[in-house]
Every structure is written in structure tokens, then in C-alpha cells.
Design a protein around this motif. Structure first.
Motif, short mmCIF file in Angstrom:
data_model
loop_
_atom_site.label_atom_id
_atom_site.label_comp_id
_atom_site.label_asym_id
_atom_site.label_seq_id
_atom_site.Cartn_x
_atom_site.Cartn_y
_atom_site.Cartn_z
N ALA A 59 -6.62 -1.61 -8.44
CA ALA A 59 -5.32 -2.26 -8.66
C ALA A 59 -4.81 -2.08 -10.10
O ALA A 59 -3.63 -1.75 -10.30
CB ALA A 59 -5.41 -3.74 -8.29
N THR A 75 2.28 -1.50 -3.12
CA THR A 75 1.56 -0.27 -2.80
C THR A 75 0.16 -0.55 -2.27
O THR A 75 -0.34 0.17 -1.41
CB THR A 75 1.47 0.63 -4.05
N LEU A 76 -0.48 -1.62 -2.77
CA LEU A 76 -1.83 -1.96 -2.33
C LEU A 76 -1.92 -3.44 -2.04
O LEU A 76 -1.50 -4.27 -2.86
CB LEU A 76 -2.86 -1.60 -3.41
N LEU A 128 -1.06 1.29 1.01
CA LEU A 128 -2.31 1.02 1.72
C LEU A 128 -2.58 -0.47 1.82
O LEU A 128 -2.38 -1.22 0.86
CB LEU A 128 -3.47 1.70 1.01
N LEU A 147 -3.46 1.49 -10.46
CA LEU A 147 -2.17 1.69 -9.77
C LEU A 147 -1.02 1.19 -10.63
O LEU A 147 0.02 1.86 -10.74
CB LEU A 147 -2.17 0.97 -8.42
N ALA A 205 4.45 -3.20 1.80
CA ALA A 205 4.01 -1.80 1.77
C ALA A 205 5.15 -0.87 2.21
O ALA A 205 5.33 0.21 1.63
CB ALA A 205 2.80 -1.61 2.68
N PHE A 229 -11.60 -2.87 -5.62
CA PHE A 229 -10.14 -2.77 -5.54
C PHE A 229 -9.43 -3.77 -6.44
O PHE A 229 -8.33 -3.49 -6.92
CB PHE A 229 -9.70 -2.87 -4.08
N ALA A 271 -9.68 4.96 0.63
CA ALA A 271 -8.36 4.46 0.24
C ALA A 271 -7.84 5.12 -1.03
O ALA A 271 -6.63 5.25 -1.22
CB ALA A 271 -8.42 2.95 0.05
N LEU A 292 -4.18 6.72 -1.19
CA LEU A 292 -3.11 6.25 -2.08
C LEU A 292 -2.53 7.41 -2.88
O LEU A 292 -1.31 7.55 -3.01
CB LEU A 292 -3.66 5.18 -3.03
#
Length: 575
Positions: free
Chosen positions: A221, A233-234, A200, A224, A83, A216, A190, A194
Motif C-alpha cells: 500500500a 486501486t487496492l 485489485l 502504491l 476499484a 499489503f 497481486a 497491480l
């Protein structure tokens, strides 16, 4: 109601920086209705599966709806490092592009609304509660909410020949621990976090991980990746909260801890965050007041009071007690009592059900006994029952409790009023008029309103408060003078959500010392002021820049603030 075949028994691995990885074993999730009907058999099945002692037939059992991989401490450490590397790259993606991700999530969630509700129902949320959670998630990510965030996150204008910019910059790496009673809804914070430019790490609670993992893995995901977020990033973990929080506190790669839990744990965590140099974002508890004035629409006010029983009262921002004007107290109380008596228990698939199994059953009895001992009148409820509504000492459900208390001083001594009660118990408080008031009805009501506002503001909790009234003076006084709470509602659903209006956040025990209405776009960023000179002369003439003409010398060429055109003074720029 059953899950679509595509979601039949999904297996969600650890999501480490956007990459699926095996974990250390699995948390298996049985269908909640099966657990209610056959608790011992289903719990035994889950134990065999979770501890790797299951047969092939166990793995194929139709009562299972999915499994989520348990993450390791090494994966928690790796997620932080990934992250930290990814966050500055993601923050360089233009703000408008990142906000588009939220808009895309909103539309994707609308498209998959039925699927989302069915996942929540399989996890144990009644249909109506799951639909409410869906509406809240859609409000949080609504295009109007995103437009407000864009305006709040960047302002540009010209001052004295300079470009002035007020911009919110991301905090960095945000670690989010959702609430166990409403994991997926609290985890939804979240998405705007983000979009604000943060990386995150989300820890799905092992007690109820399925819906969080679904949202997610299946929705967030992929979006993203589509919108240019770099790997890292996640991350989505699934581990016990306490060791995970210790890992986050000790790591230099964690900037914010976004925590949902109880007030005492939140206070301890806040102290630890400050000691370790982390920003605490605390979402803790609620003990909301609902006020019913003499001219209220009593039927709608009673409907709002009945929101207390959604999810058997195990929602932080459900109304916990009602303050009712004495002139309408009898009629209002009977409306609520008659509605409460009609509520019944049943499996979560039943669209008429709002009650769920209660975790703190023994505490409910303690609070009920305390209230009755101090003068409260029990109007209905309190019995333990099973899923067929049969009374039993081992019943997981509690029939809705309604108490009536006469007098504000008496109410202030009862745990049913002074503490967050996480079970289906509503307390109707009828003030004894205004002590010392004399004269006209108007004068008595004025003092009564003073007393009610003071009672609401004295509540050490402060999540939501609401009012039912028609008198504009009463409404204005309530909205002007009630300082307690992150959200105030007037003549509206107490738990209902709207675009732009914050969903979470509060004061006192609800949000800690830094508590306020929580817009995640803003709570996980910090304000920075920027001034960019244009190379024109006079930039070191500070009085002139402030619009002040000096006593001697040539007149300042700066334009006074009040002389600028409205368009220039309020210029907005969307990147």
C-alpha cells in the motif's frame, strides 16, 4: 526467534481503497509455537478475544502476535465501486512506472527479509518453509521477471508503412482469493497484477490472515501511494471466502476472479464466472510426478523427493509420487527412507524443522490404508505425534510416510497416486520394466521411457513435473513430450523457483479448462493489436500490404517481410 518490537501485536484494520477503516471485530492470531505447546489454553484465549469477551490481561498476553479486522459485506461492495473508479486512472500511469513499482517492492522485500520470515514463522511456517516462500516471492518480482513482462506486454514494429503494436491491456478490477495453506505466497500474485494496470481487491483468509495483512499494509500500500496509484486501486478485506465470492460474482464492478482452492470448488466457480461474465483464473491443486532415470544423480534426486515433506506435504507443487527406473530403485528408495526417518517434529522456530501440523489427518490414514490394501509396501511413518514427537491419537503431526509400489498398473489404482494428497506421504513407484520389451537394454529403456511419459501425461492434474537424468535423449524426450503441467524441471529442485520461470499455473485439475503456466502480468491482461497509418498512399491496397505483387498494374511499394532488416523486424519499444 521473536518478532521485532515494531511488529509486536500489530493491529491491521480493513484497507478500503488504500484508507484504513474499522471492521466488524477482529481475528486474533496467537504465536503458533504457543498453540502447539498449550493448545487448549491458547484456543480459549483466541475465542475470548475474537468474540469480544476478553479481559485486559488477555489483550496483553505475550502469546499473541497480531490481529486483523474482519471486513463487512458493505465494505466488500464499497471496495468494488472504489476499484472501478480508480482502475482507468491507474492504467494511465505509464507501464514503465508501474513496472518500477514491482522492482521497488522486490528491493523492499529483500531489505525486510528477516522481518518477513519472522511473521511467517509466527503464523506457523517453519523457518525453512518461510525462507522458501521468501525466495519464491523474490523470484516473482525479480528485475529479470519484470523485464520479461515488459517485452511480453508491448511490441512495436513497422509493417507496410504502418506502425503495428501488440499490447496487453489490463482486464480491469481483479478480485483475488488466496490459498489458506499458503496465503501470503499466493497473495503475492497481486503485485504483478497491480503493475499490469489492474485495480485489485484481496481477501485475506480469516483462518490465516496475519502475513497477508502484513505484506499489503506495510509494503504494498505505501508503494502504491508513492508510485501514483489513486485511492481505490487496492483494498484488503478479511472475510469468509464463500460470501465474498458471491459478492464478486454478482457485482458488475468485478472483471476477474483469481482463485486458489480445490478442483471441485474451482470447477463450480469457473461455471459461475462464465455465467456472470467474469474471467476465471483458477489455481487449484497439484499431484506432481518426479521421474528418476537410471543415470540420475541419486543423492540430489533424493533431496528433491524429500521436498515432498516441506510443510508436511501441504504445498500444492511438492512432488507427490516418484517414478524410478528399476535399475536404481533400491538404492534411491533407501536414500529417501533414511532421510525421511531423520525428519522430526518441533516448533516452527527450530531451523531444522520442515514438518507442520496436518489438517487432513484422517484422510491420510484412509489413503495409506487404501494403498497397503492394494499391494503397497509401507516403509516408514504414519504415526500421529505431538510437538515433542510423542505418539498420541490426538497428535497434530504425522511422521513422514514412505510407500513403495511395484508396477504402473498397480499404482494407477491407488488414491496415493491418483489423487492430490495433502499430507506427508510419498509414493515411490517402480515399474516392472516395459511390458513386451525384448532385446537390448537400449530397446527396453526406450519402451520404459514411453510408459513413464504416458503415465505422467495421463495424470488428470498438471502443476509441475520433474526429471533427474543425464542422458540428453531422455531429457529432450521428457521436455518435448510431457504436455502435462505448467512447469517442467530437469535436474533441479522440484519446488525451487527462478526469475522469469512461472511459479504457479497448470493444466487439468490444477488450472481448469483455461489452465497454463501462470504469469500474472499476462493472465490478468488481454492482447490487443493496433495498426496506425502514417497517411501514406496505398493503405487500402490489402494485397500490397501483405507483401504480394499484383499480376497487373504498378508494382507494390510494400516491403516484403523477408526483405526487412532484422532490426526493423524485431524492433522493441519500452514506453
Amino acid at each position: 526467534m521473536s518478532l521485532p518490537p515494531r511488529l509486536s501485536q500489530p493491529a491491521y484494520p480493513v484497507l478500503l481503497g488504500g484508507t484504513p477503516e474499522p471492521g466488524h471485530g477482529w481475528v486474533h492470531w496467537p504465536r503458533s509455537s504457543a498453540l502447539l505447546r498449550e493448545p487448549y489454553d491458547v484456543l480459549a484465549l483466541k475465542a475470548r478475544l475474537d468474540h469480544d469477551r476478553a479481559t485486559r490481561e488477555d489483550h496483553a498476553d505475550p502469546r499473541l502476535v497480531g490481529r486483523v479486522a474482519r471486513s463487512t459485506d458493505a465494505q466488500a461492495q464499497a471496495a468494488l465501486s472504489l476499484a472501478r473508479t480508480a482502475q482507468p486512472v491507474w492504467a494511465r500511469v505509464p507501464l514503465e512506472r508501474r513496472l518500477d513499482l514491482v522492482r521497488a517492492f522486490h528491493h523492499l522485500l529483500r531489505d525486510r527479509a528477516e522481518e518477513f520470515v519472522e511473521v511467517l514463522v509466527s503464523e506457523g511456517h517453519p523457518v525453512r518453509v518461510a525462507q522458501w516462500a521468501l525466495s519464491a516471492a523474490l523470484s516473482l518480482t525479480h528485475p529479470d521477471t519484470v523485464d520479461h513482462a515488459r517485452d511480453a506486454m508491448l511490441w512495436e514494429g513497422k509493417q507496410a508503412g504502418r506502425l503495428v503494436r501488440l499490447v496487453r491491456k489490463p482486464d480491469g478490477v481483479v478480485c483475488l482469493s488466496p490459498a489458506r495453506n499458503a496465503p501470503v505466497l499466493t497473495a503475492m500474485a497481486a503485485v504483478p497484477t497491480l503493475a499490469a494496470g489492474n485495480a485489485l481487491i484481496l481477501n485475506a483468509p480469516p483462518a490465516v490472515p496475519l502475513s497477508t495483512a502484513y505484506v499489503f499494509h506495510e509494503l504494498v500500500a505505501p508503494l502504491l501511494a508513492e508510485y501514483g496509484a489513486p485511492p481505490g486501486t487496492l483494498s484488503v478485506l478479511c472475510a469468509p471466502a464463500r460470501p465474498t465470492l458471491r459478492t464478486w460474482l454478482a457485482s458488475p464492478d468485478c472483471d476477474d476472479i483469481f482463485f486458489f482452492g480445490g478442483p471441485s470448488q474451482g470447477a463450480q466457480l469457473t461455471r459461475a464466472c462464465l455465467e456472470y461474465g467474469k474471467k476465471p483464473i483458477m489455481e487449484l491443486a497439484g499431484n506432481d510426478a518426479l521421474v528418476v532415470w537410471r543415470d540420475a544423480d541419486l543423492h540430489q534426486a533424493a533431496d528433491a523427493a524429500m521436498e515432498r515433506y516441506q510443510g508436511s506435504g501441504q504445498l500444492c507443487f511438492a512432488p507427490k509420487f516418484t517414478l524410478v527406473h528399476p535399475a536404481v530403485a533400491e538404492q534411491f528408495t533407501e536414500l529417501v527412507r533414511s532421510r525421511a526417518l531423520r525428519l522430526r517434529v518441533g516448533p516452527p522456530e527450530d531451523p531444522d524443522i520442515v514438518l507442520t501440523p496436518v489438517v487432513k489427518r484422517s484422510q491420510c490414514q484412509d489413503v495409506l490404508d487404501d494403498a497397503v490394501a492394494k499391494g503397497a509396501e509401507l516403509l516408514c511413518g504414519g504415526e500421529l505425534v505431538d510437538v515433542t514427537d510423542t505418539p498420541t491419537r490426538r497428535g497434530p503431526f504425522i511422521r513422514p510416510v514412505l510407500l513403495r509400489v511395484r508396477g504402473l498398473p498397480e499404482a494407477a489404482t491407488m488414491r496415493a497416486v491418483t489423487e492430490e494428497t495433502f499430507f506427508p506421504l510419498m509414493c515411490v513407484i517402480v515399474p516392472d520394466g516395459a511390458p513386451g520389451a525384448a532385446g537390448t537394454e537400449e530397446a527396453i529403456d526406450r519402451e520404459l521411457l514411453d510408459a513413464l511419459i504416458a503415465f505422467v501425461n495421463a495424470n488428470p492434474y498438471g502443476l509441475r513435473n520433474s526429471l533427474w537424468a543425464q542422458d540428453l535423449d531422455v531429457i529432450h524426450r521428457f521436455t518435448d513430450e510431457v504436455t502435462n503441467g505448467g512447469v517442467l524441471k530437469v535436474n533441479d529442485s522440484h519446488i525451487g523457483t527462478l526469475p522469469v520461470l512461472p511459479i504457479i499455473g497448470g493444466t487439468g485439475f490444477s488450472g481448469g479448462v483455461f489452465g497454463e503456466a501462470n504469469i500474472p502480468f499476462l493472465r490478468t491482461t488481454r492482447l490487443q493489436g493496433v495498426s496506425i497509418g502514417t497517411g501514406e498512399p496505398g493503405h487500402f491496397d490489402h494485397l500490397a500490404a501483405a507483401g504480394i505483387r499484383q499480376a497487373s498494374g504498378p508494382p507494390s511499394t510494400a516491403v516484403r517481410p523477408h526483405e526487412r532488416s532484422g532490426a526493423a523486424a524485431h524492433e522493441r519499444h519500452a514506453p
